[in-house]
Write an enzyme that holds these catalytic residues in place. Structure first.
Site, PDB file in Angstrom:
ATOM      1  NE  ARG A  67      -2.437  -1.708   3.290  1.00  0.00           N
ATOM      2  CZ  ARG A  67      -2.240  -2.958   3.686  1.00  0.00           C
ATOM      3  NH1 ARG A  67      -2.599  -3.959   2.908  1.00  0.00           N
ATOM      4  NH2 ARG A  67      -1.689  -3.221   4.850  1.00  0.00           N
ATOM      5  CD  GLU A 104       1.671 -12.353  17.976  1.00  0.00           C
ATOM      6  OE1 GLU A 104       1.093 -12.769  18.980  1.00  0.00           O
ATOM      7  OE2 GLU A 104       1.079 -11.894  16.982  1.00  0.00           O
TER       8      GLU A 104
END
Length: 183
Positions: A67, A104
């Site tokens: 994006r 993560e």
């Protein structure tokens, strides 16, 4: 430097759709496609970014996949500067340099062409993406710009998810600016 009014910020925020439980339960995804297909909102945003950066003396805009490409390429065209894509590992066709960053559960990696700023050492580069969350990708991209011999003069985000603290990872790398803050 032009700043947006609260009314303008609210208009932009209202043009961004919230998608609950995407990509997993408990996440509220900020979907910018509704901003992109609203010509008034997209034009307002791009005009604001052009006004903010027109006096920075930029040589390039580096957009983070994917994006960041949308905002970065459009802003580069408006400012008459080059555009450099920052891509996920293995997506660029020529020699690259890479930077790993923690996720993560594991690691990911972004790359730019090793010659992205060739012949323009010390080039002034604006890094741009739609959103900053935990900041790993943005920090890795800022390091890549430096490693390629350029100066990351600022990192710009349409949305900062400030509750995740991602801009803290940029503190020692580059100044940052976010059009909209979500706390």
């Amino acid at each position: 430097m032009k700043t947006l009014t609260n009314i303008e910020k609210n208009f932009l925020m209202e043009s961004i759709r919230d998608v609950p439980d995407f990509p997993k339960p408990g996440i509220v995804f900020k979907d910018i496609t509704t901003l992109l297909n609203n010509p008034e909102a997209y034009t307002m945003l791009m005009d604001h970014l052009e006004a903010r950066y027109e006096d920075f003396g930029l040589d390039y805009i580096a957009g983070i996949e994917s994006r960041g490409f949308i905002f970065g390429a459009a802003l580069a065209a408006k400012l008459g500067v080059g555009f450099v894509p920052v891509r996920k590992k293995g997506k660029l066709p020529s020699a690259t340099i890479a930077e790993k960053y923690a996720l993560e559960y594991g690691f990911d990696e972004v790359e730019i062409h090793i010659d992205a700023f060739a012949g323009n050492e010390g080039a002034k580069v604006l890094l741009i993406d739609d959103l900053i969350a935990t900041g790993g990708t943005a920090a890795a991209a800022a390091k890549l710009i430096h490693d390629a011999g350029a100066e990351c003069v600022e990192a710009c985000f349409v949305i900062n998810l400030s509750f995740l603290g991602g801009v803290k990872k940029l503190a020692d790398l580059t100044p940052h600016y976010s059009v909209l803050e979500v706390g």
